[in-house]
Design an enzyme around this catalytic site. Structure first.
Site, short mmCIF file in Angstrom:
data_model
loop_
_atom_site.label_atom_id
_atom_site.label_comp_id
_atom_site.label_asym_id
_atom_site.label_seq_id
_atom_site.Cartn_x
_atom_site.Cartn_y
_atom_site.Cartn_z
N ASP A 76 0.95 -1.46 -0.15
CA ASP A 76 0.04 0.13 -0.18
C ASP A 76 0.87 1.13 0.12
O ASP A 76 2.12 1.02 0.34
CB ASP A 76 -0.94 0.13 1.31
CG ASP A 76 -0.15 -0.03 2.52
OD1 ASP A 76 1.01 -0.73 2.82
OD2 ASP A 76 -0.80 0.90 3.43
N GLU A 141 0.22 -1.08 5.90
CA GLU A 141 0.95 -0.61 6.85
C GLU A 141 0.78 0.99 7.11
O GLU A 141 0.97 1.53 8.06
CB GLU A 141 2.30 -0.79 6.05
CG GLU A 141 3.64 -0.54 7.14
CD GLU A 141 4.10 0.96 7.04
OE1 GLU A 141 4.82 1.29 8.04
OE2 GLU A 141 3.60 1.84 6.42
N GLU A 142 0.41 1.82 5.88
CA GLU A 142 0.36 3.21 5.90
C GLU A 142 -0.80 3.53 6.88
O GLU A 142 -1.24 4.74 7.32
CB GLU A 142 0.24 3.85 4.54
CG GLU A 142 1.59 3.55 3.66
CD GLU A 142 2.92 4.26 4.34
OE1 GLU A 142 2.85 4.93 5.21
OE2 GLU A 142 3.96 4.02 3.31
N ASP A 168 12.46 -1.30 4.38
CA ASP A 168 11.58 -0.09 4.28
C ASP A 168 11.95 1.00 5.18
O ASP A 168 11.19 1.52 5.70
CB ASP A 168 10.27 -0.76 4.68
CG ASP A 168 8.79 0.24 4.78
OD1 ASP A 168 9.18 1.22 3.58
OD2 ASP A 168 8.01 0.13 5.33
N HIS A 416 6.15 9.96 1.03
CA HIS A 416 4.80 10.68 1.62
C HIS A 416 4.63 12.21 0.95
O HIS A 416 3.72 12.76 1.32
CB HIS A 416 4.77 10.73 3.12
CG HIS A 416 4.95 9.55 3.63
ND1 HIS A 416 4.29 9.22 5.10
CD2 HIS A 416 5.24 8.17 3.67
CE1 HIS A 416 4.48 8.02 5.57
NE2 HIS A 416 5.00 7.26 4.55
N1 BES Z 1 8.67 3.08 5.37
C1 BES Z 1 8.11 4.14 6.31
C2 BES Z 1 8.82 4.30 7.61
C3 BES Z 1 10.23 4.74 7.53
C4 BES Z 1 10.62 5.45 6.51
C5 BES Z 1 11.20 4.56 8.37
C6 BES Z 1 12.05 6.05 6.30
C7 BES Z 1 12.44 4.93 8.24
C8 BES Z 1 12.85 5.57 7.21
C9 BES Z 1 6.42 3.66 6.57
O1 BES Z 1 5.72 3.37 5.50
C10 BES Z 1 5.92 4.71 7.05
O2 BES Z 1 5.85 6.01 6.72
N2 BES Z 1 5.18 4.43 8.47
C11 BES Z 1 4.30 5.49 9.16
C12 BES Z 1 3.72 4.63 10.05
C13 BES Z 1 2.17 5.22 10.60
C14 BES Z 1 1.38 5.57 9.55
C15 BES Z 1 1.69 4.27 11.46
C16 BES Z 1 4.95 6.60 9.76
O3 BES Z 1 6.23 6.25 10.09
O4 BES Z 1 4.37 7.70 9.65
ZN ZN Z 2 6.83 2.32 3.94
#
Ligand code: BES
Ligand code: ZN
Length: 443
Positions: A76, A141-142, A168, A416
């Site tokens: 996703d 995940e998002e 990731d 993002h």
């Molecule tokens: N892949 C990211 C997290 C990430 C990116 C960690 C770069 C370290 C370096 C993941 O998909 C993400 O964005 N997670 C969200 C989780 C939340 C929606 C619960 C986040 O960190 O905001």
């Molecule tokens: Zn991610």
């Protein structure tokens, strides 16, 4: 175009935005594409329905006396808006400046497909893999992985493994082997302040009733001391102090000087908790952030009203050993205590995920470092991450195993954000890395 890039382009073309119900069938189509891809390389593949988006699993033939490696990823993506800020459409991938541009290019489709294509390559070169493999891919995940944690509980035996690997997360700098051994946790909340029954004339009523937008501003201001320290009572109680070796290590990580942070963020100055470097602030210290704030007139010119309501959306990033539930309770108490008189406050608690850290010097950690050294020059950088992958601590709690984070995401990947991108070099290195990783983990 290489067959690998063709696969990536196909994968990126699905607008698999998990948060938006409009895209439910696109998410499903993307899962179906994955099933076909994984079956075509000879893995035993399954699509598992959930109350939300499907989970995809795949396995090779498991043999006794081999290590079992679980690889996780998410298919996703975050919403693409604001659309008008993209140079090219988010779901029509394009190559420019040796990078692939599309939503999900780095987070997480490009990194995830590198795993799959590494496996495909090893299978076609050697006829088999050096390990028992479990692939686990989710479509939520998002949005905080709501279906995956229950799935872990009901599929413990099916998912039993020795070690988990994920691509990731971040890569410290281009062509720099990076082993992540920690992630921040996250805890979200929304505060709604209501006052008068409707927007009021600010001349006729200003000064006689409280203004909800002012109340929101006071609450937001109460969250920090002027120096950036979080002011929620008890917030730092469980924070594990940074260890000397990690502060030393992080000081050597390229791309983490204040100048680098300014370049990547476009901010005029860095700012945060005193006595910590920018890397320490993002990887090893907790924060409280305002993600959105609103209320009252937002149109052109002025309009003299007292808004009937105002809101703020908050997320806290947590580090070991902070517990999201404890912290959210502390936040709620803080907000209710600091809410000024004359308005009603409603605190709605959102999703959360625990922070994570493991030992990068364990046997599996060393194997990951060897794999990184086979693909990238120099010693691998050992880092923690500012972002969150909430399921990682759940893996440890439920399946009992640790996770190695082999990040390929560069700081300027614009995950993002509009114009997300992934260098072709990272994609190709990722494929090699996944081949090397399975070999090293098997030793
Ligand atoms: N892949 C990211 C997290 C990430 C990116 C960690 C770069 C370290 C370096 C993941 O998909 C993400 O964005 N997670 C969200 C989780 C939340 C929606 C619960 C986040 O960190 O905001
Ligand atoms: Zn991610």
């Amino acid at each position: 175009m290489t067959p690998e890039l063709q696969d990536l382009f196909a994968f990126l073309s699905f607008p698999s935005v998990s948060t938006d119900s409009k895209h439910k069938s696109d998410v499903l189509d993307c899962a179906d594409w994955l099933i076909k891809k994984l079956s075509s390389i000879g893995l035993e593949t399954q699509l598992h329905e959930t109350p939300g988006h499907p989970i995809v699993t795949a396995k090779n033939k498991h043999l006794p006396d081999r290590k079992t490696v679980l690889i996780y990823g998410h298919y996703d993506v975050q919403p693409a808006d604001p659309l008008d800020l993209w140079d090219t459409p988010p779901f029509a991938p394009e190559i420019r400046d040796a990078k692939i541009w599309a939503r999900g290019a780095t987070d997480n489709k490009g990194q995830m497909l590198a795993h799959i294509l590494g496996i495909e390559k090893t299978l076609s070169e050697k006829g088999e893999l050096p390990v028992n493999l479990i692939l686990l891919f989710e479509g939520e995940e998002e949005i905080g992985s709501p279906s995956l944690a229950p799935f872990l509980e009901t599929h413990k035996e099916f998912l039993k493994n020795d070690i988990i690997a994920i691509s990731d997360t971040g890569m410290a700098a281009p062509n720099t082997g990076t082993l992540g051994y920690g992630l921040r946790g996250v805890a979200c909340a929304e505060v709604k302040i209501t006052g008068p029954a409707r927007d009021l004339h600010s001349g006729l009523f200003g000064g006689t009733v409280a203004n909800p937008a002012t109340a929101v501003a006071r609450l937001v201001a109460s969250l920090h001391l002027p120096d950036g320290t979080v002011a929620i009572e008890g917030f730092y109680d469980a924070v594990r102090p940074l260890e000397a070796w990690e502060r030393e290590m992080w000081a050597k990580v390229p791309g983490t000087s204040d100048k680098d942070f300014l370049e990547v963020t476009g901010s005029p100055e860095t700012f945060g908790e005193p006595n910590y470097s920018s890397a320490e602030r993002t990887w090893g210290r907790p924060t409280a952030e305002v993600n959105g704030i609103g209320g009252g007139y937002q149109g052109e010119g002025s309009k003299t009203v007292i808004p009937a309501e105002a809101f703020v959306k908050l997320s806290l990033r947590l580090v070991p050993d902070q517990d999201p539930q404890t912290i959210l309770a502390q936040l709620k108490t803080h907000l209710e205590k600091h809410c000024p008189p004359g308005v009603n406050i409603e605190v709605e608690i959102g999703h959360d995920g625990k922070p994570y850290a493991c030992d990068p010097h364990s046997d599996f950690g060393k194997a990951a470092q060897r794999a990184l050294k086979r693909v990238f020059p120099g010693e691998p950088m050992l880092i923690r991450e500012g972002g969150s992958i909430p399921i990682v601590q759940a893996f440890r709690d439920i399946l009992g195993t640790d996770t190695l984070l082999l990040g390929l995401a560069l700081a300027d990947a614009q995950i993002h954000s509009p114009n997300e991108n992934f260098p072709i070099a990272n994609f190709e290195a990722g494929i090699k890395l996944n081949q090397a990783l399975l070999e090293e983990l098997a030793k």
